[in-house]
Design an enzyme around this catalytic site. Structure first.
Site, PDB file in Angstrom:
ATOM      1  N   ASP A   1      12.566 -20.294   6.322  1.00 31.06           N
ATOM      2  CA  ASP A   1      11.279 -19.762   6.797  1.00 31.06           C
ATOM      3  C   ASP A   1      11.523 -18.877   8.026  1.00 31.06           C
ATOM      4  O   ASP A   1      10.780 -18.931   9.015  1.00 31.06           O
ATOM      5  CB  ASP A   1      10.287 -20.887   7.104  1.00 31.06           C
ATOM      6  CG  ASP A   1       8.848 -20.372   7.250  1.00 31.06           C
ATOM      7  OD1 ASP A   1       8.618 -19.166   7.030  1.00 31.06           O
ATOM      8  OD2 ASP A   1       7.961 -21.172   7.602  1.00 31.06           O
TER       9      ASP A   1
ATOM     10  N   HIS B   1      13.201 -18.300   1.337  1.00 32.23           N
ATOM     11  CA  HIS B   1      11.979 -18.155   2.139  1.00 32.23           C
ATOM     12  C   HIS B   1      12.278 -17.464   3.470  1.00 32.23           C
ATOM     13  O   HIS B   1      12.598 -18.111   4.455  1.00 32.23           O
ATOM     14  CB  HIS B   1      11.373 -19.542   2.390  1.00 32.23           C
ATOM     15  CG  HIS B   1       9.985 -19.501   2.937  1.00 32.23           C
ATOM     16  ND1 HIS B   1       8.984 -20.338   2.489  1.00 32.23           N
ATOM     17  CD2 HIS B   1       9.410 -18.740   3.900  1.00 32.23           C
ATOM     18  CE1 HIS B   1       7.866 -20.081   3.158  1.00 32.23           C
ATOM     19  NE2 HIS B   1       8.105 -19.118   4.021  1.00 32.23           N
TER      20      HIS B   1
ATOM     21  N   HIS C   1       9.660 -12.832  15.620  1.00 34.22           N
ATOM     22  CA  HIS C   1       8.554 -12.300  16.424  1.00 34.22           C
ATOM     23  C   HIS C   1       9.111 -11.629  17.668  1.00 34.22           C
ATOM     24  O   HIS C   1      10.127 -12.066  18.220  1.00 34.22           O
ATOM     25  CB  HIS C   1       7.589 -13.412  16.850  1.00 34.22           C
ATOM     26  CG  HIS C   1       6.786 -13.977  15.724  1.00 34.22           C
ATOM     27  ND1 HIS C   1       5.939 -13.206  14.953  1.00 34.22           N
ATOM     28  CD2 HIS C   1       6.688 -15.243  15.227  1.00 34.22           C
ATOM     29  CE1 HIS C   1       5.363 -13.978  14.034  1.00 34.22           C
ATOM     30  NE2 HIS C   1       5.811 -15.207  14.175  1.00 34.22           N
TER      31      HIS C   1
END
Length: 425
Positions: free
Chosen positions: A306, A61, A310
């Site tokens: 995960d 993931h 950003h």
């Protein structure tokens, strides 16, 4: 290049091995595993005394942000971070720009990875067109183009009838559905876990029920359709209980959690720390304890990061408007090794959750050191001490809640298809 890995503690749950052995890699494959092997004259010799030798770790993931969001991360930097973290394979989520909902985008990712990636990249396609939750994507063509699973990760499939059909179609095609289980009506305008800390900080909360209600729905739909389902990033004690009960009933459900859900509580948000803002949010101490219990008793199958990079401009803002997500590829291994130190898991079980089970769930021919298997190998130095420093991270983005933290454990070597792609200084 042939590689001879000498005298490491080989831990391979796929063969129930945990002993000091030598490992020979020839032409990108595992050639031999045994005691007192002789190194061929042309082999690079790696002295693994005091190190752990495991099947290559697999992160099922991650968000590589390519295509369209390369200012956050790209295939090169994302797989550099993966290699540095000991991962030989990653599965990349489809919430790119455009969304990976067709064979053209899947082919773009596959071809770009072949040309640029340091590790194996396995694309995950979208469940619905544009991940809008309205019409199913062409799962057959996604699988044909190279997708190993489908998911609308980042948002749930709100329409239960559509999710039912997704599970039925995916089952027929042999594609795993990865569910982002979240009840948006309960999330509302929440930005962190609903509880004492949110009240103190004056922030709107997200109740645990937002996850639990959705996990329960998705589990029941899997049971109803007799289809396999994989639940992503579980974070609550309720999710653990629901999945444990479902497994006991024979439901074909697997699940993952992320290192931040067993390493941090919502206390990490104090000071309006946007690097501790993610979805699902960090929960409370009793949830952390339940996640650890779920890992220990086998309810939770896999540990996945995960990894959600950003740009600083998207994090260095007011908490309410900061984007959700943290990077995790380079910190996952030491945080997970802490579970062994705390006696939550033994080393073999940890490797199972970070290599063997992800491969099985995604249907990959990886996660093993069996003779003839692709030579994906992670060599771990469990005693390596280091500090998480932004400028030393390979990831293009630096949004980690662990910046400044001292870590123990690191990948000494990462080997992909018989090639050393990372060597620790």
């Amino acid at each position: 290049m042939n590689i001879f890995i000498k005298g490491g503690r080989v831990i391979d749950p796929s063969q129930n091995i945990d002993e000091t052995l030598d490992l020979l890699v020839v032409a990108g494959r595992i050639k031999e595993l045994g005691k007192g092997l002789k190194a061929p004259a042309d082999a690079e010799v790696i002295d693994a005394a005091g190190l752990l030798v495991t099947p290559g770790l697999i992160d099922m993931h991650v968000h590589l942000r390519d295509p369209g969001l390369e200012y956050k991360e790209d295939v090169i930097t994302g797989t550099m971070a993966a290699a540095a973290g000991g991962f030989t394979s990653v599965a990349c989520m489809p919430n790119t720009k455009p969304v990976n909902d067709n064979k053209a985008i899947t082919s773009y990712i596959v071809n770009k990875a072949k040309a640029e990636a340091l590790v194996n990249v396995f694309p995950v396609g979208a469940i619905t067109q544009g991940s809008k939750g309205e019409n199913l994507a062409e799962m057959g063509e996604l699988k044909e183009a190279g997708c190993v699973a489908v998911s609308d990760d980042g948002r749930p499939v709100v329409n239960a009838e559509l999710m039912r059909r997704a599970l039925e179609y995916a089952k027929g095609m042999g594609v795993m559905v990865i569910a982002h289980s979240e009840e948006l009506a309960l999330v509302g305008e929440g930005v962190m876990n609903e509880g004492f800390t949110a009240t103190e900080l004056g922030l709107k909360g997200i109740p645990w029920a937002a996850e639990d209600v959705a996990v329960a729905r998705d589990v029941y739909l899997a049971e109803f359709t007799n289809s396999p389902i994989h639940i992503a990033h579980i974070s609550t004690k309720g999710s653990v209980r629901i999945i444990r009960d479902a497994k006991a009933r024979g439901v074909q459900v697997t699940c993952e959690t992320a290192p931040h859900y067993f390493s941090l509580t919502d206390d990490a948000v104090r000071g309006y720390e946007t690097n501790a803002k993610m979805n699902p949010p960090l929960r409370e101490a009793e949830d952390v304890a339940a996640i650890k219990t779920g890992l220990a008793d086998g309810t939770i199958d896999a540990i996945a990061t995960d990894h959600a990079p950003h740009h600083l401009d998207e994090k260095d803002v007011e908490f309410n408007v900061a984007l959700n997500g943290i990077i995790g590829l380079e910190t996952s291994l030491p945080l997970s090794l802490k579970l062994v130190e705390e006696k939550v898991l033994d080393m073999k079980t940890l490797v199972e959750k970070m290599a063997v089970r992800p491969a099985q769930i995604l249907g990959l021919d990886r996660g093993t050191l069996k003779t003839g298997a692709p030579a994906d190998v992670t060599i771990i130095d469990p005693k390596a001490e280091w500090v998480v420093e932004a400028e030393k991270l390979a990831s293009k983005s630096k949004n980690s809640p662990f910046l400044g933290r001292k870590m123990t454990g690191a990948a000494a070597y990462t080997i992909v298809d018989g090639k050393v792609v990372h060597k620790r200084d």
